[in-house]
Every structure is written in C-alpha cells, then in structure tokens.
Scaffold this active site. Sequence first.
Site, PDB file in Angstrom:
ATOM      1  N   GLY A 191       8.952 -42.891  64.493  1.00  0.00           N
ATOM      2  CA  GLY A 191      10.298 -44.904  64.289  1.00  0.00           C
ATOM      3  C   GLY A 191      11.425 -43.988  64.637  1.00  0.00           C
ATOM      4  N   GLY A 192      12.225 -45.166  64.968  1.00  0.00           N
ATOM      5  CA  GLY A 192      14.051 -44.570  65.109  1.00  0.00           C
ATOM      6  C   GLY A 192      14.161 -43.918  64.266  1.00  0.00           C
ATOM      7  N   MET A 193      14.032 -43.313  62.977  1.00  0.00           N
ATOM      8  CA  MET A 193      14.665 -42.456  62.329  1.00  0.00           C
ATOM      9  C   MET A 193      14.290 -41.672  61.794  1.00  0.00           C
ATOM     10  SD  MET A 193      16.155 -44.057  58.389  1.00  0.00           S
ATOM     11  CE  MET A 193      14.641 -43.680  57.194  1.00  0.00           C
ATOM     12  N   GLY A 194      13.092 -41.802  61.903  1.00  0.00           N
ATOM     13  CA  GLY A 194      12.752 -40.298  61.509  1.00  0.00           C
ATOM     14  C   GLY A 194      10.499 -40.556  62.250  1.00  0.00           C
TER      15      GLY A 194
ATOM     16  N   VAL B 254       6.694 -39.667  61.288  1.00  0.00           N
ATOM     17  CA  VAL B 254       5.483 -39.039  60.428  1.00  0.00           C
ATOM     18  C   VAL B 254       4.858 -38.515  60.703  1.00  0.00           C
ATOM     19  CG1 VAL B 254       4.386 -40.225  58.685  1.00  0.00           C
ATOM     20  CG2 VAL B 254       6.295 -41.536  59.060  1.00  0.00           C
TER      21      VAL B 254
ATOM     22  N   ASP C 159      12.187 -55.390  56.383  1.00  0.00           N
ATOM     23  CA  ASP C 159      11.565 -54.873  57.047  1.00  0.00           C
ATOM     24  C   ASP C 159      10.124 -55.215  57.241  1.00  0.00           C
ATOM     25  OD1 ASP C 159      11.817 -54.999  60.094  1.00  0.00           O
ATOM     26  OD2 ASP C 159      11.292 -52.630  60.115  1.00  0.00           O
TER      27      ASP C 159
ATOM     28  N   LYS D 288       7.909 -37.242  56.160  1.00  0.00           N
ATOM     29  CA  LYS D 288       8.809 -38.045  57.775  1.00  0.00           C
ATOM     30  C   LYS D 288       9.297 -37.132  57.387  1.00  0.00           C
ATOM     31  CE  LYS D 288      10.904 -42.282  58.390  1.00  0.00           C
ATOM     32  NZ  LYS D 288      10.695 -44.304  58.038  1.00  0.00           N
TER      33      LYS D 288
END
Lengths: 261, 334
Positions: free
Chosen positions: B35-38, B40, B147, B55
């Site tokens: 994802g954009g932040m982290g 996995v 979200d 993550k």
Amino acid sequence: MNLRTIDPISRSRNHTPVSPRDSAAPFPPTRLSILERIRSGVPEVRREAYGALAQGYWKPIYKYLRIKWKADVAEAEDLTQAFLATAYEKAFFERFEPEKARFRTFLRTCLDRFVMNERKAAGRLKRGGGLKFVALEFEDAEGELRQIQVEDPIDVETFFRQEMIRDLFARTLRQVRDDFDDRGKSAQFQLFERYDLEPSTELTYADLAEEFGLTVTQVTNHLAAVRRAFRDGALRNLQEISGTETEYRADAREIFGIEVR
Amino acid sequence: MTYLPDPTLRRLREVANWPDFSGTRYTVTEEIARGGMGTVYRATDGVLDREVAIKVSNTQSGHKELDDRMRTEARVLARLEHPGIVPIHDAGRTPDGRAYYVMKRVQGRTLVEYLQTTDDLNELLGIFERICEPVAFAHDRGCVHRDLKPENIMVGAFGEVLVMDWGVAKLLDEPHPEPVDDGGGGLETDGTRPGTVMGTRGYMPPEQARGQIDAIDQRADVYALGAILFTMLTGSSAPPAAADVSDLLGRRRGIPKRLRAICARAMAPDAEDRYPGAGRLAADIVRFRAGEPVDAYPETLLDRAARLATVYRTAILLVLAYLIMRVVVALLAG
C-alpha cells in the site's frame, strides 16, 4: 548471475564508495539538487554535475539513439558523445524547468532536437575538444542492447526510464560489490548474488547456510546488510541524477516504493 | 558491465525495500501486499515457529508522519480485540529504523473475490452482518475505520470475516496525525491537513470527500458499509455520493423495498440521516433477515400485510389448504 564473470572490466573507482557508515546511514544526506549545482555559477560544481549526469544517462541515451533514431553503432557513439559535450558547452540543462516536466523527459526532448539538427546538417560534428566526463564503454552498451526485447511500437518514455533504472542498478551493484570486497566481506555479496540476483524459488536460507558454511541467522544478517547497502547506494545514485529533490522523492517512491525525505 | 535482465531488475526493486529484520526473531519470506503507507510481508516467527504477517512502513527511518501513522495503526489494532479484526502480536522498529507491527497471517479471499462466487441474498446478508460486527465494536471504542471497502474485507474458508487495513483509522478520543500520501492504494491524496481528501472514491461519504476531517465520525463508516452493501446487492461498484441509491436499487430485480431502504439510509448524503453507528445498521439487517419491521422503512398497512404474508407463508398456505379441503368436502357431502 555472477557479476564477476559478466563484468570483468568494472574494477574502476570512478564512483562514490559505499562505506559501512554510509550503508548504515538512514537516508542519503541532503545536498544540492542537480539543477542547483548546474546553475551554481561555480565552474567546478557545474562540471561535476554534468559529469554525474553523463555518468547516469549516457547508456540510456546511447540505447535510445540506437532504438528510437535507428542510428548505427558509429553514429550512436558519435551522437552520444557530441550531445553530452554540446549540452555542457551550450548549457542545455540550465534551461530545465522542473514545473514543466521531469528531468529525464526534458533531457530526451533536448536529445531529440539535437539529433534532428545534426541530421539536418547532414554531418556529425564531434564537439567538445576532447571534453570527456566519463569513459563511455559503447561495446558494453551494445552488448546489453542485444539482450533487450524492444516492444513495437516503442514507448520511448518507458524505454528510456527502464534503461535509466537498469544502468542505475548496475552501477550501484558494482559499487556495493567493490565496497564489500574492499572490506573483506566478499562472501556476503556472493550470498546476495546467489539469492537475489539469481532468484530461484527452491533456494532457501537454510540451503544457503549449508552452501556457505554459515548459520541461517548469519545468512539473514548478511543478506540484510547487502540489501541495505544496495538500497542506500541506489538512492544516492538516483539523487545524483534527479533534476530536483521533488523529482528524486517521486522517483524513489515509483522505483522502490520508498518514502524518502 | 553487466546486463541486468528485467526479472532481476524487478527482484532488485523488491529487495531494495525489503525490511531488515537481522538479529530479530522474524525471517521475512515474501511480499504479500503493498500500500502507500506500508507493505505486508509473510514471515516466520523463529521463536514460536509459526507464520505471521508483518506490516512495515514504506520509508527509511526518520519519516515521522509515516512512523506515527504506523504506531497509531498498531495501537488501534491492539485496542480492538475482536474475532473480526486481525490480532496484533508485536510492534517495533527494524534494525534499519522502520516502524513495523506483527499480526496473524490471514488466509482467505477478499470480498471482491468472494462476490464472484455467490449471489445468494441470505448468504450475502449473513456476511454483511459479520462485516458490521467488528466495525460496530470499533465504534463502541471510539474508533472510525475511514477506508472500508470490499478490498479491505477478507472472507475465510468457513465464512469468517475480517476487517483489514486500519491504517487510516481515527481514534476519536485523541488527536493523531492524518495519513500521508497513499501512492498505491486507497487514499485519494495527502490527508495531512483539514481540507484534504482521504478514503476511496465511491466508499467515502460527501463530508469525507470534501476533506472535512473534523466532521468524520462513525457515520462515515456507516456510509461506507452502505456502499459495500450496494456492491454486494448489485455486483456493481458503489455509486457517486450524489446518486439516488434507492432509485438505482429499485431498477434491479429481486431487491426488497425494505433492504433498499436500509442501504439508502446508510448512504444518505447528510450524515444526520444515516444510522448513528454500524451496530444500528447491523440490527436493521438482522431484523430484515428475521422478517421483522426495520427502522429504515416505515410500513403502510399493505406493506405490513405483505411482509407478514412472506414471513408466515407456510402457515398461511397450510390454513388455506385446510380451508379449501373443508369446502371441497362440504361440497361433496352436500
């Protein structure tokens, strides 16, 4: 892929060494962007910046000329050298406006115009009076070109970017390997070669541990060290050839999925 | 030097961001999702000899906003111990300074994949109820997911449901950093300041789409749940926030009026008109499945008769059959 067998030439030291301290650094140090250095007004700084750009882009430029402009080997070599020298002499890159395009897109536009003009003049003029930023190993580039499958019709932006990344990674790998060799840690890099450069779905850390006479924990630690050195080195090299800090951060995100400051 | 073929380039791009867990109990084996932040990863916990998911923030050390966000997500998960929320085991920093947390490795399908396999209304509503449960649990503990979307719901082999990706969750009782740029996933843009947008188009309510961060509460999740219900009922993506949901559902065959009303209430443009929380929405779904009146739909006498006729259809048919039989017997005897 064994870098030694494929790359017998690359023991040169015309690169930034990756020291243990550097590789452990959290992120590349903030420095002037390439645009700021080009426009610094200090001749040495400007020349060094052009040198970094030549180092980072000559191969993508050469391959682009061969593929997009269908230049033969001799013409592509001449045009590559002439373009880099002319860009320096006529201050092409000083005109770069970051708000309009990425630096590599701007560079490609300059190159296209340059080639059109050269061909219109129906002659290839070697410029620069022996001005040379870096050694251009055209045979090497030509050898790589033979292994690239080019899509038809070619997406020039994607092609140029991909070749830029290919060269960035290759240069970084050389630097990392040399650095690990210098520190007497060649075995760590060999582990990395086996596991990450010749990916095999069957190979496990336990297999590597047995093959290299190490423990699994040592394999984990060694791989982590080389990967970290590669990541930091690649980011440093990327920053070196990015037009601005914003562009550098965007490229780091796109290429590595990493947020850098 | 060296020609690096495309597969090797891909591999190098992957390992350049590979987290450094040297000297820890974890061995990372594979990237699962980004994802954009982290990102996995699948990993092995060497101490307990079990597979876990980790993550790790997509950053080098020193990116305070991302680190804070990762810590908040870990705290949110730790606070929400519920069978419908993936349990967190551990959190910390990698030796190269990146924030991470360790959770149970979840195996199953996303709701998107699951919806390809069934269109049985009762089964779908059962799943939807189980989606609402952990969200209602979070709401009770002052947490808003922000979200929710089919991609963030996992359905296990036995119908168990897990609500995933609490990375942009908001704890209503404490100030916290808003999420930063999500380059690859759901977030629309940088959400560090009021006036910016976060969430996923179609699943975020108008107030969230307008970037009114202070106006976002449990009812934002209710809207997203309504949009998920819409997708489950129609197989289509959620409509734009301004759409007439009831009308869109009315054009589809086989969606009962009361269910349409539940979905429309959950997706009301004005937060005041929505269910106050996921629990109330779930309760209406339970009532609908039991054939009871629902909050979202005021019944007329005719509606009530029709509903009761549906609920007691078998009994009514038996009585009718008995009466017809009596009439026939009387006629034959007469």
